[in-house]
Each structure stands twice: as C-alpha cells, then as structure tokens.
Scaffold this motif. Structure first.
Motif, PDB file in Angstrom:
ATOM      1  N   PHE A 256       0.832  -1.200   0.000  1.00 25.90           N
ATOM      2  CA  PHE A 256       0.000   0.000   0.000  1.00 25.90           C
ATOM      3  C   PHE A 256       0.868   1.252   0.000  1.00 25.90           C
ATOM      4  N   THR A 257       0.469   2.246  -0.769  1.00 21.04           N
ATOM      5  CA  THR A 257       1.076   3.574  -0.707  1.00 21.04           C
ATOM      6  C   THR A 257       0.389   4.345   0.409  1.00 21.04           C
ATOM      7  N   LEU A 258       1.159   4.951   1.289  1.00 21.02           N
ATOM      8  CA  LEU A 258       0.581   5.681   2.408  1.00 21.02           C
ATOM      9  C   LEU A 258       0.772   7.181   2.248  1.00 21.02           C
ATOM     10  N   SER A 259      -0.214   7.930   2.702  1.00 22.42           N
ATOM     11  CA  SER A 259      -0.101   9.382   2.735  1.00 22.42           C
ATOM     12  C   SER A 259       0.939   9.776   3.784  1.00 22.42           C
ATOM     13  N   PRO A 260       1.422  11.019   3.770  1.00 20.84           N
ATOM     14  CA  PRO A 260       2.324  11.469   4.838  1.00 20.84           C
ATOM     15  C   PRO A 260       1.636  11.395   6.199  1.00 20.84           C
ATOM     16  N   ARG A 261       2.441  11.351   7.237  1.00 18.58           N
ATOM     17  CA  ARG A 261       1.901  11.296   8.589  1.00 18.58           C
ATOM     18  C   ARG A 261       1.093  12.558   8.894  1.00 18.58           C
TER      19      ARG A 261
ATOM     20  N   ASN B 274       0.362  -3.304  -4.788  1.00 19.75           N
ATOM     21  CA  ASN B 274      -0.361  -4.581  -4.709  1.00 19.75           C
ATOM     22  C   ASN B 274      -1.629  -4.594  -5.560  1.00 19.75           C
ATOM     23  N   GLY B 275      -1.931  -3.502  -6.248  1.00 18.34           N
ATOM     24  CA  GLY B 275      -3.090  -3.442  -7.134  1.00 18.34           C
ATOM     25  C   GLY B 275      -4.390  -3.077  -6.456  1.00 18.34           C
TER      26      GLY B 275
ATOM     27  N   ALA C 269       1.272 -12.453  -6.569  1.00 17.82           N
ATOM     28  CA  ALA C 269       2.702 -12.439  -6.913  1.00 17.82           C
ATOM     29  C   ALA C 269       3.446 -11.397  -6.090  1.00 17.82           C
ATOM     30  N   TYR C 270       2.832 -10.233  -5.891  1.00 19.60           N
ATOM     31  CA  TYR C 270       3.474  -9.196  -5.084  1.00 19.60           C
ATOM     32  C   TYR C 270       3.665  -9.678  -3.651  1.00 19.60           C
TER      33      TYR C 270
ATOM     34  N   GLN D 172       7.324 -11.953   0.686  1.00 22.21           N
ATOM     35  CA  GLN D 172       7.321 -13.049   1.673  1.00 22.21           C
ATOM     36  C   GLN D 172       6.255 -12.822   2.752  1.00 22.21           C
ATOM     37  N   ILE D 173       5.073 -12.414   2.300  1.00 22.81           N
ATOM     38  CA  ILE D 173       3.933 -12.220   3.178  1.00 22.81           C
ATOM     39  C   ILE D 173       3.049 -13.460   3.110  1.00 22.81           C
ATOM     40  N   ALA D 174       2.699 -14.002   4.254  1.00 23.38           N
ATOM     41  CA  ALA D 174       1.853 -15.191   4.302  1.00 23.38           C
ATOM     42  C   ALA D 174       0.460 -14.864   3.771  1.00 23.38           C
TER      43      ALA D 174
END
Length: 283
Positions: free
Chosen positions: A29-34, A161-162, A249-250, A255-257
C-alpha cells in the motif's frame, strides 16, 4: 435519497504507528504522509483509494488512558471503527437521520495537520455520531470532508499490490438477530438481507457483513480467527484489486503469508496486518 452514501473509511488502531507504516508499505500500500490531529492526541497514516480509504491510527504520548483508541489498544490492535460518508453535508445528514426518528449528534469539527512537499496542509472534517443502540455492534461516525482535495492526491492512489478500494467490512458478533431492527431502521429494510445467521447490509456499492465466528469461518474457510476474539468487533476487510494473480505475486515477493480461498480471494491473516484480516478480490 438515503443520507448515508457509503463507507468513507475504516480505522485500524495500532500501538506503534511507524511500525504500522512499515507493515502496510510492505503489504503493497502507498501511504499518505503522517498526519496529526489538532483536536485529539492521535496521529495517522492513510491508505487512499478513489472514493474511500483505510486509516492507521495511533496515540501520541505515553499516556493513552481515557481515550477510546487507548482503551481499544489496551485489548488488541486491529480494525476498530467505520466512518460512513454522508450524502451532502454533515448537517444535512444529521437532519435527515433525525427525520427518520434517530438521534444523531450535532456536527463536531476535526482537523489533521499533514506535511506535504509544498508545505503543511490542514484537511478538515465534520463528524456526526449516533447512539450505540442505534448502531449496535459497531463503533462508527459519519465523516464529511470539507477539504477533499487535500486527501486525494494522484500519487497516493497507486498501490503496488493493485488495491483499488473497499468492498466489504466484516463484523463478528454473538448473534445477528438482535441487530436487525436497528439496521433496518438506519438503512432501510430493503438494504438488509439475512442468510441463516449472517446479516449483510448494502451501503452504496459496499457491504457491511455481520456474522458469528463460526459463520465467518464457514464463509471464508482457512481464515485464521482467534476463538478469543472480543465480540463485537470488526475482523476483516474485502479490498478490490485489478488482478488477483498480480496481487498474489506481489505478496509472494514480499514473503507475506497468505492463502487462496475457494472463491478465488487472496486472504492475508491478521498477524500480517496489525490484526486486520485482508481479503483481496478481483473486481
């Protein structure tokens, strides 16, 4: 027209906000600034989509007692609340809900200072609450955006991750039957459907799904839910993705379960996402 247009955002309560930022970035995920709230001792990062979003919410300072987020984090991390999107202004939504015989609060102000490359910005919101017995099993508010342009920057909407938006929110309860009169009243009986002991509410294009732990696991075989999960509580999100195989695939690369459900969804367990189960569905 109904005064609630859909789900505006969901809130994930986290104990370590910077660690949560790293976790959700790794999830793709792309996150906004804090951001830091002006009216309360909380800060956030947001996962923005075109019409809704996920808010990672943490406390500022060591003393978290006496705040609803602090109380929540005393038990667990995870999905703690929903903000609905009003159709029109907060005051218009309040008036329309009152006409339905409900008891909404007066709008109250909230603002959040965020640091952008060009300088500080101050997104502003109006919040309206309903009494707990009018939204049983759910911690929620209505959230009206007064400065939406500050929260919808193009570069924040592209996620590796789409992910494209929220489709459903799943809430675990002891029994769905006692909830039905309140939600029939709030959303209209035509928007509330039941199958066995599962209650599904259409809110715009999104769904709010109430079920027991057993029914949730029947609907999502292989999903990991702690039998001690405190009820009622929000347990999972369904997130639309452009291509399910690309999302899988991402996650593999990072290596995320995850598991693949019989209906084709990719399921990420709560231990990978601060207690929130994530279902990625192609849509």
């Amino acid at each position: 027209m109904h005064p609630i247009a859909g789900i505006d955002h969901v809130i994930v309560g986290v104990r370590d906000l910077e660690a949560a930022r790293r976790t959700w970035s790794r999830l793709g995920f792309t996150l906004s600034p804090r951001g830091r709230h002006v009216e309360q001792p909380t800060a956030n990062y947001c996962v923005m989509f075109a019409s809704d979003y996920i808010e990672l919410l943490g406390m500022i300072g060591a003393d978290v007692s006496g705040h609803r987020l602090g109380d929540f984090l005393g038990f667990r991390e995870g999905l703690m609340g929903i903000a609905f999107a009003p159709l029109g202004s907060a005051e218009e939504a309040r008036a329309a809900l009152a006409e339905r015989g409900l008891h909404p609060s007066a709008p109250r102000a909230l603002s959040c200072k965020i640091e952008l490359p060009e300088g500080a910005a101050l997104p502003r919101f109006d919040l309206v609450s309903l009494p707990p017995d009018e939204t049983p099993g759910l911690d929620c508010v209505l959230c009206s955006h007064l400065t939406p342009e500050l929260m919808r920057r193009r570069e924040w909407l592209d996620h590796p991750n789409g992910a494209a938006g929220l489709e459903a929110v799943h809430v675990l309860v002891d029994n769905t039957a006692p909830l039905l009169p309140a939600y029939d009243r709030l959303f209209g009986i035509g928007q509330v459907t039941t199958t066995d002991a599962v209650a599904s509410i259409m809110i715009g294009h999104q769904r709010l799904v109430f079920s027991t732990i057993d029914d949730f696991q029947t609907m999502h075989p292989g999903s990991e839910v702690d039998r001690e999960f405190p009820l009622p509580g929000i347990v999972a999100l369904e997130i639309a993705v452009a291509r399910r195989d690309s999302t899988a695939a991402y996650l593999n690369e990072q290596q995320i379960a995850f598991s693949e459900l019989p209906d084709g969804a990719v399921a990420v367990p709560g231990r990978e996402a601060n207690g929130a189960i994530l279902f990625f569905r192609e849509g």
